[in-house]
Scaffold this motif. Structure first.
Motif, mmCIF file in Angstrom:
data_model
loop_
_atom_site.group_PDB
_atom_site.id
_atom_site.type_symbol
_atom_site.label_atom_id
_atom_site.label_comp_id
_atom_site.label_asym_id
_atom_site.label_seq_id
_atom_site.Cartn_x
_atom_site.Cartn_y
_atom_site.Cartn_z
ATOM 1 N N TYR A 150 19.073 10.624 -39.586
ATOM 2 C CA TYR A 150 19.097 9.358 -38.852
ATOM 3 C C TYR A 150 20.426 8.667 -39.121
ATOM 4 O O TYR A 150 20.810 8.461 -40.278
ATOM 5 C CB TYR A 150 17.962 8.445 -39.305
ATOM 6 N N THR A 151 21.114 8.302 -38.043
ATOM 7 C CA THR A 151 22.402 7.633 -38.155
ATOM 8 C C THR A 151 22.330 6.293 -37.443
ATOM 9 O O THR A 151 22.078 6.245 -36.233
ATOM 10 C CB THR A 151 23.516 8.490 -37.523
ATOM 11 N N PRO A 152 22.529 5.164 -38.154
ATOM 12 C CA PRO A 152 22.488 3.849 -37.499
ATOM 13 C C PRO A 152 23.583 3.716 -36.448
ATOM 14 O O PRO A 152 24.631 4.372 -36.527
ATOM 15 C CB PRO A 152 22.720 2.870 -38.658
ATOM 16 N N SER A 153 23.339 2.876 -35.483
ATOM 17 C CA SER A 153 24.285 2.693 -34.386
ATOM 18 C C SER A 153 25.671 2.356 -34.924
ATOM 19 O O SER A 153 25.828 1.576 -35.850
ATOM 20 C CB SER A 153 23.805 1.582 -33.454
ATOM 21 N N TYR A 181 19.496 16.762 -30.484
ATOM 22 C CA TYR A 181 19.656 15.312 -30.444
ATOM 23 C C TYR A 181 18.496 14.597 -29.767
ATOM 24 O O TYR A 181 18.025 15.009 -28.701
ATOM 25 C CB TYR A 181 20.947 14.951 -29.690
ATOM 26 N N ARG A 182 18.036 13.530 -30.399
ATOM 27 C CA ARG A 182 17.128 12.580 -29.768
ATOM 28 C C ARG A 182 17.692 11.185 -30.005
ATOM 29 O O ARG A 182 18.158 10.872 -31.104
ATOM 30 C CB ARG A 182 15.706 12.680 -30.347
ATOM 31 N N GLU A 183 17.623 10.365 -28.962
ATOM 32 C CA GLU A 183 18.193 9.031 -29.048
ATOM 33 C C GLU A 183 17.211 8.003 -28.520
ATOM 34 O O GLU A 183 16.240 8.332 -27.835
ATOM 35 C CB GLU A 183 19.519 8.976 -28.258
ATOM 36 N N GLN A 184 17.470 6.746 -28.839
ATOM 37 C CA GLN A 184 16.614 5.671 -28.363
ATOM 38 C C GLN A 184 16.577 5.663 -26.841
ATOM 39 O O GLN A 184 17.596 5.775 -26.176
ATOM 40 C CB GLN A 184 17.148 4.324 -28.834
ATOM 41 N N ALA A 226 27.514 7.915 -33.728
ATOM 42 C CA ALA A 226 26.549 7.261 -32.844
ATOM 43 C C ALA A 226 27.201 6.087 -32.129
ATOM 44 O O ALA A 226 27.938 5.307 -32.739
ATOM 45 C CB ALA A 226 25.348 6.768 -33.650
ATOM 46 N N ALA A 227 26.935 5.932 -30.844
ATOM 47 C CA ALA A 227 27.478 4.808 -30.086
ATOM 48 C C ALA A 227 26.923 3.487 -30.628
ATOM 49 O O ALA A 227 25.773 3.415 -31.080
ATOM 50 C CB ALA A 227 27.130 4.943 -28.607
ATOM 51 N N ASP A 231 20.754 3.812 -32.259
ATOM 52 C CA ASP A 231 20.511 4.661 -33.417
ATOM 53 C C ASP A 231 20.340 6.100 -32.952
ATOM 54 O O ASP A 231 19.815 6.365 -31.861
ATOM 55 C CB ASP A 231 19.263 4.209 -34.177
ATOM 56 N N LEU A 232 20.748 7.028 -33.804
ATOM 57 C CA LEU A 232 20.806 8.443 -33.441
ATOM 58 C C LEU A 232 19.932 9.270 -34.381
ATOM 59 O O LEU A 232 19.896 9.035 -35.582
ATOM 60 C CB LEU A 232 22.254 8.929 -33.534
ATOM 61 N N TYR A 233 19.225 10.230 -33.802
ATOM 62 C CA TYR A 233 18.456 11.219 -34.565
ATOM 63 C C TYR A 233 18.924 12.604 -34.157
ATOM 64 O O TYR A 233 19.157 12.869 -32.980
ATOM 65 C CB TYR A 233 16.961 11.086 -34.241
ATOM 66 N N TYR A 234 19.078 13.479 -35.145
ATOM 67 C CA TYR A 234 19.227 14.887 -34.803
ATOM 68 C C TYR A 234 18.514 15.748 -35.834
ATOM 69 O O TYR A 234 18.380 15.391 -37.005
ATOM 70 C CB TYR A 234 20.680 15.321 -34.637
#
Length: 279
Positions: A150-153, A181-184, A226-227, A231-234
């Motif tokens: 998990y990577t915060p925005s 990748y999965r994203e909000q 992450a933009a 928030d970013l998940y991979y």
């Protein structure tokens, strides 16, 4: 698009033949309640990771209930490790990632609950991220390794850029890897950027990645950002001949590790705990 980036909707499964490597495979099972699916692990050892929903697996007279989560941002993962040469039946409702690696050895099935998943906070400053260790090097398996990140925005992840394409233990080992990748979903527009480069292999690729995309990492240094606002998940699945995740940093950027001690950890990490997403 390069052949290393597979867009959502344009891929069904990553296999050694598709990726042109030796061991690793990856696919997504979309489950519908009351419509069980009979599968076999064949020559692979696999890890079933529930991305969203719930899942029941029956295999060799055993029943495994994976309680799951609403989506990847709603809680910690449930997973199930199954050895090669094992028939199994999937039922439930939701999405399950199937991470596989060709294997010669046979290990025991093992249910992995959220309480079994080790949470690691890695990096510092705007390179702080959360690592969930699902199938670690210490796990009783032959080749398969699985983590989710998990990577915060606005933050960098897999940083400094690193590679694992040379057999130089204990400093580096050879690992094939995928980034799924999965994203909000809200607000619409989520994306991240991944760079993969290797002077030795003559490649330098920078790609915009979105929800459902998958990036193949056969070699080279790689990193992700992450933009802002998303928030970013991979999910990383890896496979190699050694039970290690040893990697080598890009020498020109390795200095940043020494600077982390002067920076504060991002207070948003961990983003997700056993109690769900942190607000």
């Amino acid at each position: 698009m390069t052949t290393l980036l597979l867009r959502d909707g344009d891929w069904d499964a990553v296999t050694p033949e598709v990726a042109d490597w030796r061991y690793l495979s990856f696919r997504i099972e979309e489950l519908v309640e009351g419509m069980p699916r009979a599968r076999t692990t064949g020559e692979e050892e696999i890890a079933l990771v529930v991305l969203g929903g719930t899942c029941v697996v029956e295999s060799d007279g055993e029943r495994y209930e994976l309680q799951g989560r609403t989506d990847v941002f709603a809680g910690m993962p449930w997973a199930l490790y199954l050895p090669r040469d094992r028939d199994y039946v999937l039922d439930g409702s939701g999405e399950v990632a199937v991470c596989g690696a060709l294997a010669d050895e046979v290990f025991e099935p093992q249910l992995i609950t959220p309480a079994d998943v080790e949470i690691e906070t890695r990096g510092s400053g705007n390179a702080t991220r959360q690592i969930n260790h699902i199938v670690k090097p210490e796990f009783p398996a032959q080749r398969l390794l699985v983590v989710e990140v998990y990577t915060p925005s606005g933050n960098w992840s897999s940083y400094p850029p690193h590679k694992h394409d040379e057999d130089r233990p204990p400093d580096e080992v050879v690992l094939e890897e995928v980034y799924y990748y999965r994203e909000q979903s809200e607000p619409d527009g989520a994306f991240a950027v991944q760079r993969l480069y290797s002077p030795r292999h003559g490649i330098d690729v920078t790609e915009t990645v979105r929800d459902g995309d998958i990036m193949l990492v056969p070699h080279g240094y790689h990193t992700t950002c992450a933009a802002q606002g998303y928030d970013l998940y991979y999910l990383n699945a890896l496979a190699g001949d050694r039970r290690s995740m040893a990697a080598a940093d890009d020498p020109s950027l390795a200095w940043i590790r020494g600077a982390w001690s002067e920076l504060e950890l991002d207070p948003r990490v961990p983003l997700v705990t056993q109690d769900g997403r942190r607000e």
